[in-house]
Design a protein around this motif. Structure first.
Motif, short mmCIF file in Angstrom:
data_model
loop_
_atom_site.label_atom_id
_atom_site.label_comp_id
_atom_site.label_asym_id
_atom_site.label_seq_id
_atom_site.Cartn_x
_atom_site.Cartn_y
_atom_site.Cartn_z
N GLU A 124 0.83 -1.21 0.00
CA GLU A 124 0.00 0.00 0.00
C GLU A 124 0.86 1.26 0.00
OE1 GLU A 124 -3.29 2.40 -0.17
OE2 GLU A 124 -3.09 0.27 -0.58
N MET A 125 1.96 1.27 0.76
CA MET A 125 2.86 2.43 0.75
C MET A 125 3.43 2.64 -0.65
SD MET A 125 5.18 2.49 4.13
CE MET A 125 4.69 1.35 5.38
N SER A 126 3.82 1.56 -1.30
CA SER A 126 4.38 1.66 -2.65
C SER A 126 3.33 2.16 -3.64
CB SER A 126 4.91 0.31 -3.11
OG SER A 126 6.02 -0.07 -2.34
N ARG A 127 2.12 1.71 -3.47
CA ARG A 127 1.03 2.16 -4.34
C ARG A 127 0.81 3.66 -4.21
NH1 ARG A 127 -4.18 3.19 -4.70
NH2 ARG A 127 -4.64 3.03 -2.49
N ARG A 128 1.03 4.19 -3.02
CA ARG A 128 0.85 5.62 -2.78
C ARG A 128 2.11 6.43 -3.06
NH1 ARG A 128 -3.64 6.78 1.27
NH2 ARG A 128 -4.85 4.86 1.19
N GLY A 129 3.17 5.78 -3.54
CA GLY A 129 4.37 6.51 -3.93
C GLY A 129 5.44 6.61 -2.85
N ARG A 130 5.27 5.95 -1.74
CA ARG A 130 6.24 6.00 -0.64
C ARG A 130 7.15 4.76 -0.72
NH1 ARG A 130 6.79 10.71 1.27
NH2 ARG A 130 7.77 9.70 3.04
N THR A 131 7.80 4.60 -1.87
CA THR A 131 8.53 3.36 -2.13
C THR A 131 9.75 3.19 -1.25
OG1 THR A 131 9.70 4.42 -3.95
CG2 THR A 131 7.74 3.18 -4.50
N ARG A 132 10.54 4.24 -1.06
CA ARG A 132 11.74 4.11 -0.23
C ARG A 132 11.38 3.84 1.21
NH1 ARG A 132 14.43 9.16 -3.03
NH2 ARG A 132 15.16 8.14 -4.92
N LEU A 133 10.38 4.53 1.72
CA LEU A 133 9.92 4.30 3.09
C LEU A 133 9.40 2.87 3.23
CD1 LEU A 133 9.22 5.29 5.94
CD2 LEU A 133 7.03 6.06 5.01
N GLY A 134 8.65 2.44 2.24
CA GLY A 134 8.10 1.08 2.27
C GLY A 134 9.18 0.02 2.31
N MET A 135 10.23 0.19 1.51
CA MET A 135 11.31 -0.79 1.51
C MET A 135 12.07 -0.76 2.82
SD MET A 135 10.91 -2.58 -1.06
CE MET A 135 12.36 -3.61 -0.98
N ALA A 136 12.26 0.41 3.39
CA ALA A 136 12.94 0.51 4.69
C ALA A 136 12.12 -0.18 5.77
CB ALA A 136 13.18 1.98 5.05
N VAL A 137 10.81 0.02 5.74
CA VAL A 137 9.92 -0.64 6.70
C VAL A 137 9.96 -2.15 6.51
CG1 VAL A 137 7.49 -0.94 7.32
CG2 VAL A 137 8.44 1.35 7.06
N LEU A 138 9.93 -2.59 5.26
CA LEU A 138 9.93 -4.02 4.97
C LEU A 138 11.21 -4.70 5.46
CD1 LEU A 138 8.35 -6.30 3.46
CD2 LEU A 138 9.79 -5.80 1.51
N VAL A 139 12.34 -4.14 5.12
CA VAL A 139 13.62 -4.74 5.52
C VAL A 139 13.77 -4.72 7.04
CG1 VAL A 139 16.12 -4.47 5.39
CG2 VAL A 139 14.75 -4.29 3.32
N THR A 140 13.50 -3.57 7.65
CA THR A 140 13.62 -3.46 9.10
C THR A 140 12.66 -4.42 9.80
OG1 THR A 140 14.25 -1.15 8.88
CG2 THR A 140 13.52 -1.87 11.04
N GLY A 141 11.44 -4.47 9.33
CA GLY A 141 10.45 -5.35 9.94
C GLY A 141 10.83 -6.82 9.83
N PHE A 142 11.30 -7.23 8.66
CA PHE A 142 11.69 -8.62 8.50
C PHE A 142 12.90 -8.99 9.34
CE2 PHE A 142 9.60 -9.81 4.21
CZ PHE A 142 8.36 -9.68 4.80
N VAL A 143 13.86 -8.09 9.43
CA VAL A 143 15.02 -8.35 10.28
C VAL A 143 14.57 -8.51 11.73
CG1 VAL A 143 17.12 -7.30 11.22
CG2 VAL A 143 16.73 -7.31 8.75
N LEU A 144 13.67 -7.65 12.18
CA LEU A 144 13.18 -7.76 13.56
C LEU A 144 12.39 -9.05 13.78
CD1 LEU A 144 12.09 -4.07 14.25
CD2 LEU A 144 14.06 -5.29 15.20
N VAL A 145 11.57 -9.43 12.81
CA VAL A 145 10.80 -10.67 12.95
C VAL A 145 11.72 -11.88 13.00
CG1 VAL A 145 9.24 -12.22 11.70
CG2 VAL A 145 8.64 -9.82 11.99
N LEU A 146 12.69 -11.93 12.10
CA LEU A 146 13.62 -13.07 12.09
C LEU A 146 14.46 -13.12 13.36
CD1 LEU A 146 14.71 -13.00 8.36
CD2 LEU A 146 13.19 -14.63 9.47
N ALA A 147 14.90 -11.96 13.85
CA ALA A 147 15.68 -11.92 15.09
C ALA A 147 14.82 -12.35 16.28
CB ALA A 147 16.23 -10.51 15.32
N ALA A 148 13.58 -11.90 16.32
CA ALA A 148 12.70 -12.28 17.42
C ALA A 148 12.39 -13.78 17.38
CB ALA A 148 11.41 -11.47 17.36
#
Length: 91
Positions: free
Chosen positions: A60-84
């Motif tokens: 949804e962020m990418s659809r609204r044009g917030r692509t860099r923010l979306g990728m930062a959220v995705l990478v950070t979120g996945f790293v946190l999920v895998l670490a947890a």
């Protein structure tokens, strides 16, 4: 000699990142199904469920044009999920 470097247009970048978010969502869905069948803890399953929701938010962020923010959220979120998840399995 001047070289002009052609990058992605904003529309192409949005579509690319939406595709990456969709692939991440599919991967998290597969992992979530495996976790459910494996008898993992509810907390671990919840983490992967949160990552699944996170992937949708990134699309949804990418659809609204917030692509860099979306990728930062995705990478950070996945790293946190895998670490947890790793931390939960260790304890």
């Amino acid at each position: 000699m001047v070289s002009t470097r052609q990058g992605l247009t904003p529309r192409q970048a949005r579509h690319l990142r939406m595709g990456i978010g969709g692939l991440a969502m599919a991967a998290m869905a597969v992992v979530l199904v495996i976790q459910l069948g494996d008898g993992s803890s509810l907390l671990s399953v919840g983490l992967y469920g949160a990552a699944f929701i996170l992937s949708g938010a990134v699309i949804e962020m990418s659809r609204r044009g917030r692509t860099r923010l979306g990728m930062a959220v995705l990478v950070t979120g996945f790293v946190l999920v895998l670490a947890a998840d790793w931390w939960l399995r260790a304890h």
